[in-house]
Design a protein around this motif. Structure first.
Motif, PDB file in Angstrom:
ATOM      1  N   HIS A   1     -12.158   5.271 -27.248  1.00 46.86           N
ATOM      2  CA  HIS A   1     -13.138   6.334 -27.497  1.00 46.86           C
ATOM      3  C   HIS A   1     -14.337   6.277 -26.538  1.00 46.86           C
ATOM      4  CE1 HIS A   1     -10.937   6.991 -31.286  1.00 46.86           C
ATOM      5  NE2 HIS A   1     -11.521   8.172 -31.306  1.00 46.86           N
ATOM      6  N   LEU A   2     -14.418   5.230 -25.740  1.00 38.67           N
ATOM      7  CA  LEU A   2     -15.501   5.130 -24.755  1.00 38.67           C
ATOM      8  C   LEU A   2     -15.244   6.063 -23.583  1.00 38.67           C
ATOM      9  CD1 LEU A   2     -16.003   1.236 -24.526  1.00 38.67           C
ATOM     10  CD2 LEU A   2     -17.323   2.862 -25.904  1.00 38.67           C
ATOM     11  N   THR A   3     -16.304   6.464 -22.901  1.00 40.32           N
ATOM     12  CA  THR A   3     -16.148   7.236 -21.665  1.00 40.32           C
ATOM     13  C   THR A   3     -15.726   6.282 -20.547  1.00 40.32           C
ATOM     14  OG1 THR A   3     -18.417   6.896 -20.906  1.00 40.32           O
ATOM     15  CG2 THR A   3     -18.027   8.749 -22.419  1.00 40.32           C
ATOM     16  N   PRO A   4     -15.187   6.816 -19.432  1.00 40.18           N
ATOM     17  CA  PRO A   4     -14.814   5.940 -18.314  1.00 40.18           C
ATOM     18  C   PRO A   4     -15.972   5.074 -17.810  1.00 40.18           C
ATOM     19  CG  PRO A   4     -13.807   8.083 -18.014  1.00 40.18           C
ATOM     20  CD  PRO A   4     -14.728   8.201 -19.206  1.00 40.18           C
ATOM     21  N   ILE A   5     -17.167   5.630 -17.755  1.00 45.74           N
ATOM     22  CA  ILE A   5     -18.330   4.866 -17.295  1.00 45.74           C
ATOM     23  C   ILE A   5     -18.649   3.746 -18.276  1.00 45.74           C
ATOM     24  CG2 ILE A   5     -20.809   4.936 -16.823  1.00 45.74           C
ATOM     25  CD1 ILE A   5     -19.231   6.223 -14.642  1.00 45.74           C
ATOM     26  N   GLN A   6     -18.573   4.025 -19.555  1.00 46.44           N
ATOM     27  CA  GLN A   6     -18.838   2.991 -20.566  1.00 46.44           C
ATOM     28  C   GLN A   6     -17.822   1.859 -20.461  1.00 46.44           C
ATOM     29  OE1 GLN A   6     -18.717   5.527 -24.018  1.00 46.44           O
ATOM     30  NE2 GLN A   6     -20.956   5.709 -24.139  1.00 46.44           N
ATOM     31  N   ARG A   7     -16.565   2.197 -20.189  1.00 48.47           N
ATOM     32  CA  ARG A   7     -15.540   1.158 -20.031  1.00 48.47           C
ATOM     33  C   ARG A   7     -15.786   0.309 -18.793  1.00 48.47           C
ATOM     34  NH1 ARG A   7     -10.880   5.421 -20.610  1.00 48.47           N
ATOM     35  NH2 ARG A   7     -11.120   6.002 -22.796  1.00 48.47           N
ATOM     36  N   ASP A   8     -16.423   0.893 -17.785  1.00 48.76           N
ATOM     37  CA  ASP A   8     -16.672   0.157 -16.540  1.00 48.76           C
ATOM     38  C   ASP A   8     -17.581  -1.047 -16.755  1.00 48.76           C
ATOM     39  OD1 ASP A   8     -15.154   1.921 -15.110  1.00 48.76           O
ATOM     40  OD2 ASP A   8     -16.834   3.020 -14.243  1.00 48.76           O
ATOM     41  N   TYR A   9     -18.482  -0.948 -17.738  1.00 46.31           N
ATOM     42  CA  TYR A   9     -19.523  -1.976 -17.863  1.00 46.31           C
ATOM     43  C   TYR A   9     -19.470  -2.764 -19.164  1.00 46.31           C
ATOM     44  CZ  TYR A   9     -21.348   0.534 -13.859  1.00 46.31           C
ATOM     45  OH  TYR A   9     -21.467   1.109 -12.615  1.00 46.31           O
ATOM     46  N   ILE A  10     -18.503  -2.455 -20.013  1.00 46.75           N
ATOM     47  CA  ILE A  10     -18.403  -3.173 -21.281  1.00 46.75           C
ATOM     48  C   ILE A  10     -18.016  -4.634 -21.042  1.00 46.75           C
ATOM     49  CG2 ILE A  10     -15.958  -2.618 -21.656  1.00 46.75           C
ATOM     50  CD1 ILE A  10     -18.551  -2.507 -24.441  1.00 46.75           C
ATOM     51  N   ASN A  11     -18.575  -5.516 -21.825  1.00 44.20           N
ATOM     52  CA  ASN A  11     -18.208  -6.931 -21.783  1.00 44.20           C
ATOM     53  C   ASN A  11     -16.954  -7.084 -22.648  1.00 44.20           C
ATOM     54  OD1 ASN A  11     -17.978  -9.731 -22.124  1.00 44.20           O
ATOM     55  ND2 ASN A  11     -20.198 -10.036 -22.066  1.00 44.20           N
ATOM     56  N   ILE A  12     -15.800  -7.100 -22.005  1.00 42.78           N
ATOM     57  CA  ILE A  12     -14.542  -7.070 -22.755  1.00 42.78           C
ATOM     58  C   ILE A  12     -14.330  -8.352 -23.550  1.00 42.78           C
ATOM     59  CG2 ILE A  12     -12.009  -6.998 -22.512  1.00 42.78           C
ATOM     60  CD1 ILE A  12     -12.393  -5.080 -20.182  1.00 42.78           C
ATOM     61  N   SER A  13     -14.643  -9.472 -22.956  1.00 45.84           N
ATOM     62  CA  SER A  13     -14.336 -10.746 -23.620  1.00 45.84           C
ATOM     63  C   SER A  13     -15.322 -11.111 -24.722  1.00 45.84           C
ATOM     64  CB  SER A  13     -14.290 -11.873 -22.585  1.00 45.84           C
ATOM     65  OG  SER A  13     -15.539 -12.001 -21.934  1.00 45.84           O
ATOM     66  N   ASN A  14     -16.605 -10.844 -24.526  1.00 46.95           N
ATOM     67  CA  ASN A  14     -17.623 -11.299 -25.485  1.00 46.95           C
ATOM     68  C   ASN A  14     -18.432 -10.176 -26.117  1.00 46.95           C
ATOM     69  OD1 ASN A  14     -17.174 -14.178 -25.126  1.00 46.95           O
ATOM     70  ND2 ASN A  14     -18.012 -13.875 -23.069  1.00 46.95           N
TER      71      ASN A  14
END
Length: 354
Positions: A235-248
Motif C-alpha cells: 500500500h506504500l507509494t514507490p517513493i515510500q518503498r524507496d526509503y523504508i527500513n525493511i529490516s528494522n
C-alpha cells in the motif's frame, strides 16, 4: 574491457625477453576473449611484428581493422609513459601484465549477501551474459569490505600493496544510499567518494536506501510472519518503498535515547498499544511527513520491520528468484526514480571493467 596498446610499445622491443613479455601480454588479452585489443596505429612495420607467428599477425590485423572502423573508447592504455603515471589507467608493458592478470574486484559491504543483488542485475540486464562467463573463469570476484566504514581502509591497503600506485586498483565499488527520506543528507561516504574520484575508481551509490529496497514485492515469500507486513508494504507509494527500513522498520530509525523514552512511557502508562503512536510522533519530521498518509494499522505492521529470521542472510537470497526477479520487474522498481536507468548504468560500468 577495451585495452589500447600504443605503437611505441611494439617499437620499444629490443631483445628476446621483451619480445616474450609482449607476446605474454597479447595472449593475456586474447585468451578466451578476456579483453578487447585496440590498435589505433598501423604497427606492422615494427620489427617485432615481423617475427611473430602468422596467427598473431592475423589477430593483430583484425584488431587494427576493427579499431579504425569502430567508435570505442579505451578503458586502459599501454604506453611507454605509463611508468611515470600513478593515478590514470596508463601502464607500461610490465605494469599492464600485473594489472590485467587481476580479476575485477566488486567491493560491497558484505560479499556473501550483496552478491545476490549484483548477480540479479547482470542476469537481467546483460543480454550477452559475459559477466557470468568472466565470473566462471575466476576473472570476477566479490570482495568483502567489512562494512561501509571500512571500504576506504580496504582500498588504501591494496594501494599500498601496489607500491602506492592507485592506477592498479581494478575495482568497482557499490555502496548503499542510506537515506531515510529524499532530502536526507548522508555525509559518511564523502571521504570515500573524494578518494574514489581521485583514484579513478568507478563506483555507484544507490539511489534507494539500500539494496533490499530494489527487491520486487512478489519475490518476498508470504507466510504467517510476513503477510501483514507485505500487505502494508504494497500500500506504500514507490517513493515510500524507496526509503523504508525493511529490516528494522521505523523503530530502527530512532536513536537509543528515543527508544528508551518510548519504552519508559509505555511502561508508565502500562499500555503497549500506545507504542506505535509514540513511535510515529518520535521519528524524524521528514520521515513522518513522507509516510503521513499511511494508516495507523499499516504503520503498526511496518513499525518493527519484516519478520524474517536471519534477515541479512535470507532476504538477499530472494534476488535469486528468477520467476519474480527479472528485467521488467526490476525496471518497474526504478522507473519512477530521478535516474530510471540506474540498474542499466551499474551493468554498463561493470561490463566496462571486465
Amino acid at each position: 574491457m577495451n585495452v589500447l596498446i600504443e605503437k611505441e610499445i611494439f617499437d620499444s622491443v629490443k631483445n628476446k625477453d621483451e619480445k616474450l613479455e609482449l607476446q605474454f601480454l597479447l595472449h593475456i588479452i586474447w585468451y578466451n576473449q578476456r579483453y578487447t585489443l585496440l590498435l589505433n596505429e598501423n604497427v606492422f612495420s615494427c620489427v617485432v611484428i615481423q617475427e611473430m607467428s602468422d596467427i598473431d599477425k592475423e589477430l593483430l590485423n583484425l584488431c587494427f581493422q576493427q579499431t579504425i572502423v569502430s567508435d570505442v573508447k579505451a578503458d586502459c592504455i599501454i604506453s611507454e609513459r605509463g611508468v611515470y603515471i600513478q593515478d590514470e589507467k596508463i601502464f607500461s608493458r610490465t605494469e599492464a601484465i600485473k594489472y590485467l592478470l587481476q580479476p575485477l574486484s566488486i567491493i560491497v559491504e558484505n560479499s556473501l549477501n550483496d552478491a545476490h543483488f549484483i548477480n540479479a542485475i547482470m542476469r537481467s540486464y546483460d543480454s550477452s551474459q559475459s559477466f557470468f562467463k568472466h565470473a566462471s573463469e575466476g576473472w570476477v570476484q566479490f570482495e568483502n569490505a567489512g562494512g561501509c566504514g571500512n571500504v576506504l581502509n580496504f582500498l588504501m591497503a591494496r594501494i599500498k600493496y601496489f607500491n602506492n600506485a592507485p592506477k592498479f586498483l581494478r575495482c568497482y565499488v557499490l555502496i548503499d544510499g542510506d537515506q531515510r527520506f529524499p532530502s536526507d543528507l548522508v555525509t559518511k561516504y564523502d571521504k570515500l567518494i573524494l578518494n574514489l574520484n581521485k583514484w579513478n575508481v568507478k563506483y555507484h551509490r544507490l539511489e534507494k536506501r539500500c539494496m533490499e529496497n530494489y527487491l520486487p514485492i512478489h519475490a518476498i515469500p508470504k507466510n504467517n510472519n510476513t503477510r501483514d507486513w507485505i500487505n502494508a508494504y504494497e500500500h506504500l507509494t514507490p517513493i515510500q518503498r524507496d526509503y523504508i527500513n525493511i529490516s528494522n522498520g521505523f523503530w530502527g530509525d530512532l536513536n537509543k535515547e528515543q527508544k528508551s523514552k518510548i519504552e519508559k512511557e509505555c511502561k508508565k502508562r502500562k499500555k503497549r498499544d500506545k507504542r506505535n503512536i509514540l513511535l510515529r510522533n518520535s521519528i524524524h519530521k521528514e520521515i513522518r511527513n513522507l509516510y503521513f498518509d499511511v494508516s495507523d494499522t499499516n504503520f503498526g505492521y511496518l513499525a518493527l520491520g519484516i519478520k524474517i529470521r536471519d534477515f541479512k542472510i535470507k532476504f538477499p537470497e530472494y534476488f535469486n528468484d528468477t520467476t519474480n526477479v527479472y528485467h521488467k520487474s526490476l525496471q518497474e522498481i526504478v522507473i519512477h526514480q530521478s535516474n530510471p536507468d540506474e540498474l542499466e548504468d551499474i551493468k554498463n560500468d561493470i561490463l566496462s571493467l571486465i
